[in-house]
Design a protein around this motif. Structure first.
Motif, PDB file in Angstrom:
ATOM      1  N   GLU A   1     -42.920 -27.284   9.976  1.00  0.00           N
ATOM      2  CA  GLU A   1     -44.047 -27.022   9.071  1.00  0.00           C
ATOM      3  C   GLU A   1     -43.616 -26.944   7.611  1.00  0.00           C
ATOM      4  O   GLU A   1     -44.463 -26.935   6.709  1.00  0.00           O
ATOM      5  CB  GLU A   1     -44.764 -25.722   9.467  1.00  0.00           C
ATOM      6  CG  GLU A   1     -44.062 -24.428   9.058  1.00  0.00           C
ATOM      7  CD  GLU A   1     -42.876 -24.064   9.955  1.00  0.00           C
ATOM      8  OE1 GLU A   1     -42.238 -23.033   9.671  1.00  0.00           O
ATOM      9  OE2 GLU A   1     -42.617 -24.800  10.931  1.00  0.00           O
ATOM     10  N   GLU A   2     -42.304 -26.917   7.366  1.00  0.00           N
ATOM     11  CA  GLU A   2     -41.805 -26.972   5.994  1.00  0.00           C
ATOM     12  C   GLU A   2     -41.970 -28.407   5.499  1.00  0.00           C
ATOM     13  O   GLU A   2     -41.427 -29.344   6.086  1.00  0.00           O
ATOM     14  CB  GLU A   2     -40.346 -26.546   5.938  1.00  0.00           C
ATOM     15  CG  GLU A   2     -40.130 -25.107   6.358  1.00  0.00           C
ATOM     16  CD  GLU A   2     -38.660 -24.738   6.497  1.00  0.00           C
ATOM     17  OE1 GLU A   2     -38.377 -23.546   6.735  1.00  0.00           O
ATOM     18  OE2 GLU A   2     -37.804 -25.635   6.378  1.00  0.00           O
TER      19      GLU A   2
ATOM     20  N   VAL B   1     -49.258 -34.803   7.114  1.00  0.00           N
ATOM     21  CA  VAL B   1     -49.245 -33.656   8.025  1.00  0.00           C
ATOM     22  C   VAL B   1     -50.169 -33.931   9.211  1.00  0.00           C
ATOM     23  O   VAL B   1     -51.112 -34.734   9.109  1.00  0.00           O
ATOM     24  CB  VAL B   1     -49.687 -32.364   7.303  1.00  0.00           C
ATOM     25  CG1 VAL B   1     -48.661 -31.962   6.261  1.00  0.00           C
ATOM     26  CG2 VAL B   1     -51.059 -32.521   6.667  1.00  0.00           C
ATOM     27  N   ARG B   2     -49.893 -33.261  10.310  1.00  0.00           N
ATOM     28  CA  ARG B   2     -50.718 -33.417  11.508  1.00  0.00           C
ATOM     29  C   ARG B   2     -51.963 -32.551  11.448  1.00  0.00           C
ATOM     30  O   ARG B   2     -52.871 -32.718  12.286  1.00  0.00           O
ATOM     31  CB  ARG B   2     -49.895 -33.075  12.744  1.00  0.00           C
ATOM     32  CG  ARG B   2     -48.870 -34.134  13.115  1.00  0.00           C
ATOM     33  CD  ARG B   2     -47.972 -33.693  14.264  1.00  0.00           C
ATOM     34  NE  ARG B   2     -48.737 -33.284  15.449  1.00  0.00           N
ATOM     35  CZ  ARG B   2     -48.193 -32.796  16.554  1.00  0.00           C
ATOM     36  NH1 ARG B   2     -46.865 -32.665  16.620  1.00  0.00           N
ATOM     37  NH2 ARG B   2     -48.936 -32.446  17.576  1.00  0.00           N
ATOM     38  N   GLY B   3     -52.035 -31.630  10.499  1.00  0.00           N
ATOM     39  CA  GLY B   3     -53.176 -30.731  10.399  1.00  0.00           C
ATOM     40  C   GLY B   3     -53.781 -30.735   9.011  1.00  0.00           C
ATOM     41  O   GLY B   3     -53.932 -31.783   8.385  1.00  0.00           O
TER      42      GLY B   3
ATOM     43  N   LYS C   1     -48.463 -23.619   0.965  1.00  0.00           N
ATOM     44  CA  LYS C   1     -48.078 -22.443   0.185  1.00  0.00           C
ATOM     45  C   LYS C   1     -46.568 -22.455   0.013  1.00  0.00           C
ATOM     46  O   LYS C   1     -45.845 -23.115   0.772  1.00  0.00           O
ATOM     47  CB  LYS C   1     -48.518 -21.158   0.884  1.00  0.00           C
ATOM     48  CG  LYS C   1     -47.860 -20.917   2.240  1.00  0.00           C
ATOM     49  CD  LYS C   1     -48.364 -19.616   2.871  1.00  0.00           C
ATOM     50  CE  LYS C   1     -47.715 -19.387   4.250  1.00  0.00           C
ATOM     51  NZ  LYS C   1     -48.206 -18.125   4.872  1.00  0.00           N
ATOM     52  N   VAL C   2     -46.092 -21.728  -0.985  1.00  0.00           N
ATOM     53  CA  VAL C   2     -44.663 -21.631  -1.255  1.00  0.00           C
ATOM     54  C   VAL C   2     -44.151 -20.303  -0.720  1.00  0.00           C
ATOM     55  O   VAL C   2     -44.759 -19.245  -0.966  1.00  0.00           O
ATOM     56  CB  VAL C   2     -44.380 -21.758  -2.766  1.00  0.00           C
ATOM     57  CG1 VAL C   2     -42.887 -21.655  -3.038  1.00  0.00           C
ATOM     58  CG2 VAL C   2     -44.934 -23.075  -3.305  1.00  0.00           C
ATOM     59  N   LEU C   3     -43.040 -20.342   0.019  1.00  0.00           N
ATOM     60  CA  LEU C   3     -42.475 -19.127   0.593  1.00  0.00           C
ATOM     61  C   LEU C   3     -41.837 -18.240  -0.469  1.00  0.00           C
ATOM     62  O   LEU C   3     -41.731 -18.613  -1.638  1.00  0.00           O
ATOM     63  CB  LEU C   3     -41.438 -19.493   1.663  1.00  0.00           C
ATOM     64  CG  LEU C   3     -41.965 -20.283   2.867  1.00  0.00           C
ATOM     65  CD1 LEU C   3     -40.849 -20.497   3.891  1.00  0.00           C
ATOM     66  CD2 LEU C   3     -43.157 -19.576   3.519  1.00  0.00           C
TER      67      LEU C   3
ATOM     68  N   VAL D   1     -44.648 -24.894   2.739  1.00  0.00           N
ATOM     69  CA  VAL D   1     -45.041 -24.998   4.146  1.00  0.00           C
ATOM     70  C   VAL D   1     -46.537 -25.253   4.254  1.00  0.00           C
ATOM     71  O   VAL D   1     -47.303 -24.921   3.342  1.00  0.00           O
ATOM     72  CB  VAL D   1     -44.675 -23.723   4.943  1.00  0.00           C
ATOM     73  CG1 VAL D   1     -43.182 -23.445   4.889  1.00  0.00           C
ATOM     74  CG2 VAL D   1     -45.460 -22.522   4.422  1.00  0.00           C
ATOM     75  N   THR D   2     -46.949 -25.849   5.373  1.00  0.00           N
ATOM     76  CA  THR D   2     -48.380 -25.981   5.640  1.00  0.00           C
ATOM     77  C   THR D   2     -48.920 -24.608   6.021  1.00  0.00           C
ATOM     78  O   THR D   2     -48.288 -23.862   6.779  1.00  0.00           O
ATOM     79  CB  THR D   2     -48.628 -26.974   6.777  1.00  0.00           C
ATOM     80  OG1 THR D   2     -47.872 -26.577   7.936  1.00  0.00           O
ATOM     81  CG2 THR D   2     -48.204 -28.386   6.371  1.00  0.00           C
ATOM     82  N   THR D   3     -50.081 -24.268   5.522  1.00  0.00           N
ATOM     83  CA  THR D   3     -50.626 -22.939   5.797  1.00  0.00           C
ATOM     84  C   THR D   3     -51.064 -22.792   7.248  1.00  0.00           C
ATOM     85  O   THR D   3     -51.098 -21.672   7.777  1.00  0.00           O
ATOM     86  CB  THR D   3     -51.812 -22.637   4.872  1.00  0.00           C
ATOM     87  OG1 THR D   3     -52.802 -23.654   5.011  1.00  0.00           O
ATOM     88  CG2 THR D   3     -51.355 -22.585   3.421  1.00  0.00           C
TER      89      THR D   3
END
Length: 278
Positions: A77-78, A217-219, A224-226, A233-235
């Motif tokens: 997800e990153e 992305v698949r979604g 958002k940034v960690l 990453v994707t939320t």
């Protein structure tokens, strides 16, 4: 912030970029070959940094706005800008390796997606393999458009058209992160969008070099940034893919600076024959 004026390179300067691109291609080959379950992302960073050092190149990611490594390693997800470290890779991971180097003051930038395992033996998700293949195909569709386009906006249109024409579940095109010009700096004008903006954008001229880098992305496309202030990453936790090449246009045509054959094998399917800078 990217520079507002587009930098047009001389053939000699493009040859320096081609040298940087060739070293980067080989360094990514070595890094991808080292990626396996049980290996840490920090160990991959070591492989890359040691390779380019042996070839006399300098990393352009290291210390860029404080980034602490020579490559970005983004897992699952990153999406992008993942920092290499102690994370141990696992079977089925979707790993994005993004790197660059400098020769004689001229930059290269390229990224690949690596899936650890395969759907054939059940160690990888077929949906992840599809995600990566469509992203890679979108990259080459964008490069093919850049080879003949009059304006940079045509690249994003070609990328989006490739993605939306695919059968099966729809994939999201990230809008927060885009491609860019490249040359005497890693990030320069113009922005290279991965979707149609409805605008022509910058006029393409001989001597222009860009980094084209679709991210899918698949979604959902929200990110958002960690807390490390880098890793995106994707939320919704959906997996992502990134493929990138540095490409130039010159008087005699197009050349993929970070591909071993200048892009000949992939561009043949688009009816395009690349030519190296004179």
């Amino acid at each position: 912030m990217f520079r507002s004026r587009v930098e047009l390179k001389t053939p000699e300067q493009l040859r320096h970029m081609d040298a940087a691109g060739s070293i980067l291609c080989e360094a990514l080959d070595a890094t991808v070959a080292a990626a396996a379950p049980g290996v840490t992302t920090g160990e991959l960073n070591d492989v890359f940094s040691e390779f380019i050092a042996r070839r006399g190149a300098k990393p352009n990611f290291l210390n860029y706005h404080g980034f602490p490594a020579c490559i970005c390693t983004s897992v699952n997800e990153e999406v992008v800008h993942g920092i290499p470290g102690g994370r141990v890779l696992e079977q089925g991971d979707v790993l994005k390796i993004d790197g660059g180097c400098i020769i004689a003051g001229w930059h290269s930038d390229s990224a690949r997606t690596v899936i650890l395992g395969s759907s054939a033996d059940g160690t990888a998700d077929p949906a992840d393999e599809r995600l990566s293949e469509i992203t890679k195909g979108a990259l080459w569709a964008g490069i093919a458009a850049f080879a003949e386009a009059k304006h940079i906006g045509e690249v994003g249109e070609a990328i989006e058209e490739h993605i939306t024409s695919q059968k099966g579940p729809a994939l999201g095109i990230l809008e927060d992160y885009v491609g860019h010009g490249i040359g005497s700096a890693m990030h320069m004008a113009p922005d290279v969008f991965n979707y149609s903006t409805g605008m022509k954008g910058t006029k393409i001229k001989p001597g222009m070099a860009v980094a084209i880098e679709p991210m899918l992305v698949r979604g959902g496309i929200d990110t958002k940034v960690l807390d490390d202030d880098w890793t995106v990453v994707t939320t919704d936790g959906s997996r992502s893919s990134q493929w990138e090449h540095s490409v130039c246009r010159h008087e005699d045509g197009v050349w993929v600076l970070t591909a071993p054959d200048g892009g000949a094998a992939e561009l043949a399917a688009h009816g395009i024959t690349p030519a190296p800078p004179a």
